[in-house]
Design an enzyme around this catalytic site. Structure first.
Site, PDB file in Angstrom:
ATOM      1  N   TYR A   8       0.711  -1.257   0.200  1.00 17.35           N
ATOM      2  CA  TYR A   8       0.095   0.031   0.084  1.00 17.35           C
ATOM      3  C   TYR A   8       0.917   1.231  -0.048  1.00 17.35           C
ATOM      4  CZ  TYR A   8       0.901   0.836   5.083  1.00 17.35           C
ATOM      5  OH  TYR A   8       1.561   1.062   6.237  1.00 17.35           O
ATOM      6  N   CYS A   9       0.188   2.229  -0.302  1.00 16.66           N
ATOM      7  CA  CYS A   9       0.881   3.699  -0.387  1.00 16.66           C
ATOM      8  C   CYS A   9      -0.136   4.717  -0.075  1.00 16.66           C
ATOM      9  CB  CYS A   9       1.428   4.215  -1.823  1.00 16.66           C
ATOM     10  SG  CYS A   9       0.216   4.306  -3.017  1.00 16.66           S
ATOM     11  N   ARG A  10       0.080   5.860  -0.202  1.00 19.20           N
ATOM     12  CA  ARG A  10      -1.135   6.775   0.347  1.00 19.20           C
ATOM     13  C   ARG A  10      -2.553   6.624  -0.433  1.00 19.20           C
ATOM     14  NH1 ARG A  10       1.081  11.900  -0.677  1.00 19.20           N
ATOM     15  NH2 ARG A  10       0.036  11.653  -2.788  1.00 19.20           N
TER      16      ARG A  10
END
Length: 104
Positions: free
Chosen positions: A65-67
């Protein structure tokens, strides 16, 4: 790579034993909070990112995941190209995450 909703992601990480959670955001983003059990591997640091990826066990499942989902999609594509067979991207990223988080 498989895109997962929050619900699918949470069920999967609770039920799978051979799981690694990768956070591909920056150190600054990480310090604001992260998903419980995640490891930070900043995709914006290309050499460090590749060095870290090369140390990973290809037999595990990786939940990335990221932002918001863009960088994690890119990270999953890199993992896939390197022979990782089980990569999962969190749709909406940390911005939409409603599960457990932690802060340093």
């Amino acid at each position: 790579m498989k895109d997962l909703t929050q619900e699918e992601w949470q069920k999967a990480i609770e039920n799978e034993a051979n799981v690694e959670i990768l956070d591909v955001r920056t150190q600054e983003e990480w310090e604001e909070g992260y998903i419980l059990g995640a490891t930070l591997i900043d995709i914006h640091q290309p050499q460090e990112f590749m060095d870290a990826i090369n140390q990973l066990d290809k037999s595990k499942e990786y939940y990335v995941y990221c932002r918001s989902g863009g960088r994690s999609t890119q990270a999953c594509q890199i993992l896939d190209q390197m022979g990782f067979e089980k990569t999962h991207n969190l749709q909406g990223g940390f911005s939409d995450w409603e599960g457990k988080t932690q802060q340093d």
